[in-house]
Every structure is written in structure tokens, then in C-alpha cells.
Design an enzyme around this catalytic site. Structure first.
Site, PDB file in Angstrom:
ATOM      1  N   LYS A   1       8.385   2.424  -0.965  1.00 18.23           N
ATOM      2  CA  LYS A   1       8.490   1.321  -1.929  1.00 18.23           C
ATOM      3  C   LYS A   1       7.836   1.720  -3.258  1.00 18.23           C
ATOM      4  CE  LYS A   1       4.301  -0.710   0.110  1.00 18.23           C
ATOM      5  NZ  LYS A   1       3.824  -1.654   1.143  1.00 18.23           N
TER       6      LYS A   1
ATOM      7  N   TYR B   1      -8.819   0.678 -31.772  1.00 16.70           N
ATOM      8  CA  TYR B   1      -8.680  -0.760 -31.985  1.00 16.70           C
ATOM      9  C   TYR B   1      -9.986  -1.494 -31.726  1.00 16.70           C
ATOM     10  CZ  TYR B   1      -3.572  -0.372 -32.198  1.00 16.70           C
ATOM     11  OH  TYR B   1      -2.295  -0.070 -32.552  1.00 16.70           O
TER      12      TYR B   1
HETATM   13  C1  LIG Z   1       2.995  -0.894   2.135  1.00 16.14           C
HETATM   14  C2  LIG Z   1       3.072  -1.110   3.598  1.00 16.14           C
HETATM   15  C3  LIG Z   1       2.755  -0.063   4.506  1.00 16.14           C
HETATM   16  C4  LIG Z   1       2.166   1.259   4.064  1.00 16.14           C
HETATM   17  O1  LIG Z   1       0.770   1.185   4.042  1.00 16.14           O
HETATM   18  P1  LIG Z   1      -0.129   2.474   3.708  1.00 16.14           P
HETATM   19  O2  LIG Z   1      -1.513   1.958   3.729  1.00 16.14           O
HETATM   20  O3  LIG Z   1       0.284   2.921   2.333  1.00 16.14           O
HETATM   21  O4  LIG Z   1       0.164   3.497   4.738  1.00 16.14           O
HETATM   22  C5  LIG Z   1       2.993  -0.275   5.846  1.00 16.14           C
HETATM   23  N1  LIG Z   1       3.475  -1.466   6.298  1.00 16.14           N
HETATM   24  C6  LIG Z   1       3.737  -2.500   5.471  1.00 16.14           C
HETATM   25  C7  LIG Z   1       4.238  -3.778   6.031  1.00 16.14           C
HETATM   26  C8  LIG Z   1       3.529  -2.358   4.092  1.00 16.14           C
HETATM   27  O5  LIG Z   1       3.774  -3.391   3.274  1.00 16.14           O
END
Ligand SMILES: *Cc1c(COP(=O)(O)O)cnc(C)c1O
Length: 368
Positions: free
Chosen positions: A38, A264
Site C-alpha cells: 500500500k 522564512y
Molecule cells: C499496513 C498493514 C500491515 C503491514 O504492517 P507492517 O507493520 O508494515 O508489517 C499488515 N496488516 C494490515 C491490516 C495493515 O493495515
């Protein structure tokens, strides 16, 4: 200074392979691995990373949103793709692109069945998510009968897996809480399985869960941050290799006199003669404002240069008074040794936030 330089995020696919192998070595041989890709594969490049992992022994992918899943299909990803957080408006697209939804509430389950019926599906793979304490998404553990009553009324969907998500798998102090989540997940999944005449597979662990709770790997594990090179703990971090190097170059050097201000709001006032370097990377590239005013730093010729003054949209200025450097020189924001989690800590943040913030404006390059 020969080579032309600009801001780039350099992604090392050999490090992805290394991290994948580290994770795999922590699992039973039959345990499946889902790669969480993701948010542009945690700020890197989802298409390239997913294609690379598809060439290794990856079993599943997950994305947060439908749009991310479609991008993977368009890039030629053929493995199953779990969509963790979908909305009913996207259900037709899910089916058109063979994506697999996480169904996390009665409303979502009902709506998905309606669309799957309309599209004349049989046994369309879906994933039932239980809430075991994160209180974010998921069916309550006690709603198994309700879920099964919907499932029994339709042949349009079939439960491919049952899963849940841990709230504090990286935190040793919260171990009793995590153990309770594992128990509740066992109860909910066993109960739901007992009401079905087939056996969906089970998964619970994220990266820290994989490392800290080997007894809870079930049939599959889901890793995000581990694949990108972080273990949420000093010991585990040393096993992994951060896959990304964020680097840039010095655009201009300025010489300030005592009393001169910088940037700034005149947020930095030199108290002595100070040499500063202006770099072509700012908050629009993912360098959060909270890294300014001396909190964050970059590496120039192996020395730390503090980010001084306010972070601008397209630039930061760093203190190079004690560093031998010139315009055009390379600057490292983070790499394998000066890791993103160390820099993130300076802004009271975590690796996840810093790496996923690197915006699409930054050019990606790859080491294969
Ligand atoms: C993002 C996510 C993961 C991955 O978690 P990590 O800590 O990056 O390994 C796994 N399961 C779900 C449901 C997530 O939203």
C-alpha cells in the site's frame, strides 16, 4: 564533480530480496507470505516492488485502497491482491479487476453480496476481518453467527481467509494484550470455520508480529515495513536492510555574518559566522516541517549537517560551517546506515511516516 545530480530516491531491489529472505527464514516452510504494498509500497514504487516480489516466492499482495490494486493489475501483477479498506462505491471495480475485498462490517458484507449477485459471481473470494482490539476495522468477535447467516444465503461469495490485525505487536510491555488478541482471533476464526463447510485460511501477524509472536503465524503472515528494511526494534533492524536511499545535492552555499537571518520568518539567526547550504528538497517532497529548526540533519561528506530555519516547500537549508563541501556535492538524507527511523525520531515520528511521505515529485531510480 562529474555526474549531474538532483533529488532521487534510489531503491535497492537486492535489499528487497534480502529482507524477503530474512522474513521467510522466520516462518515454517508452509506458511504463506503476503507483501503489503500500500501507499506506493511504503513510499517506494508499488509496481516495481510488486513485480520484483512476484519473481520471488510471494503468495499474496495487499493494498489499502481499490485504486492501488488496479494500478498493480495494470502493471501485470497476477497474484491475488487483498484490498484492506474498500468502500461500497468501488465494489464493481473490485470485481472487474479481480481484487479481493476485506469485508469488515455487516454493511460492507451485505453490500458486497448485492454487487457480487448483480455481477453473477459464484464463490468470489473475500476475506473476513475481525476486530480483536485495535478497534479500527472489523467484525466484533461475537458476530460469527450473523456473518455465517449472510454467507449461507448466497453462493456468490466464498471466504478465502479470516484475519485480524494486532495493535501493539512491537511493544513488549503490551505482550499480555497481544496474547489476548491472538486468543480472541483463535476463538472467532474457529467458530466461523465451524459454521462453514470449507476451511478459509487464517492470518494475523504484521512484521513485528512475525518477529515477536512465532506461535501466531497461522497460515499466512502480512509484512510491510520488514520488506522495506525496518524491524521496529534495534535488534531486528540489524537483520534487515533499508531499501531506499534519499539523496540530493547542494544547490548554493551562503556565508552568513553574526546577526544575519536565514529563511522564512527569519527562524534562524546566526550568532557567529555561519556557512549554509541550500538543498533542492522541501516539505512538498516529504521533509516534514518538524525536522526544521535544528531538529533534523542530513549527511554531507560523512558529516552531520543540521537542518536550520524553517523547512520551505521546495528547499531546506543546512549548517555546513564545519564541513568541507562545495556546490554540487552529494547530500544523503537517509540511507542504509543513516536510516530513516533515526531521522524520523528527531521529529518524534517513525520510519513508516517518513518513508511514506516521500512525494511522487521525487524521482525514483532502481538498483537491480
Ligand atoms: C499496513 C498493514 C500491515 C503491514 O504492517 P507492517 O507493520 O508494515 O508489517 C499488515 N496488516 C494490515 C491490516 C495493515 O493495515
Amino acid at each position: 564533480m562529474s555526474s549531474f545530480r538532483e533529488t532521487v530516491l534510489e531503491i535497492d531491489l537486492n535489499a528487497v530480496t534480502h529482507n524477503f529472505k530474512v522474513l521467510k527464514s522466520k516462518l515454517q516452510p508452509e506458511t504463506k507470505i503476503l507483501a503489503v504494498v500500500k501507499a506506493f509500497a511504503y513510499g517506494s514504487d508499488a509496481q516495481v516492488i510488486a513485480k520484483h516480489l512476484q519473481g520471488l516466492e510471494i503468495d499474496y499482495f495487499a493494498v489499502a485502497y481499490v485504486k492501488e490494486g488496479i494500478a498493480l493489475r495494470e502493471a501485470g501483477i497476477t497474484k491475488p491482491i487483498l484490498v484492506l479498506h474498500c468502500q461500497p462505491i468501488n465494489f464493481p471495480l473490485i470485481i472487474e479487476h479481480c481484487l479481493e475485498p476485506s469485508l469488515y462490517s455487516e454493511r460492507i458484507l451485505k453490500e458486497f453480496i448485492t454487487i457480487a449477485d448483480q455481477k453473477k459471481q459464484t464463490d468470489y473470494p473475500v476475506h473476513i476481518k475481525f476486530n480483536t482490539g485495535l478497534n479500527r476495522l472489523g467484525f466484533a468477535v461475537g458476530t460469527v453467527n450473523l456473518i455465517s447467516s449472510y454467507l449461507k444465503q448466497t453462493t456468490s461469495i466464498r471466504v478465502a481467509s479470516i484475519f485480524s490485525h494486532l495493535a501493539a505487536s512491537e511493544d513488549d510491555n503490551e505482550k499480555p494484550f497481544t496474547l489476548k488478541q491472538i486468543e480472541d482471533f483463535k476463538i472467532a476464526s474457529t467458530n466461523l470455520r465451524s459454521l462453514l463447510d470449507y476451511k478459509p485460511f487464517l492470518h494475523l501477524c504484521n512484521t513485528s508480529g512475525i518477529l515477536n509472536f512465532p506461535q501466531a503465524h497461522f497460515d499466512m503472515v502480512r509484512s510491510g515495513i520488514g520488506i522495506y528494511g525496518f524491524g521496529n526494534d534495534n535488534k531486528f533492524n540489524s537483520w534487515f536492510q533499508p531499501i531506499s536511499t534519499l539523496k540530493t545535492c547542494i544547490s548554493q552555499i551562503h556565508y552568513l555574518k553574526a546577526g544575519d537571518s536565514l529563511g522564512y520568518n527569519r527562524a534562524y539567526i546566526a550568532n557567529k559566522e555561519t556557512v549554509t547550504a541550500t538543498l533542492p528538497i522541501g516539505h512538498a517532497d516529504g521533509i516534514h516541517r518538524s525536522l526544521g529548526k535544528g531538529k533534523g540533519y542530513v549527511m554531507i561528506n560523512n558529516k552531520r549537517a543540521a537542518i536550520i530555519g524553517n523547512v520551505c516547500m521546495d528547499m531546506i537549508m543546512v549548517d555546513v560551517t564545519d564541513i568541507d563541501c562545495a556546490e554540487g556535492d552529494e547530500v544523503i538524507i537517509f540511507d542504509k546506515t543513516n536510516s530513516a527511523n533515526l531521522l524520523a525520531e528527531k521529529a518524534e515520528s517513525i520510519s513508516y511516516e517518513l518513508i511514506t511521505s516521500i512525494s511522487q515529485r521525487v524521482k525514483r531510480t532502481f538498483i537491480r
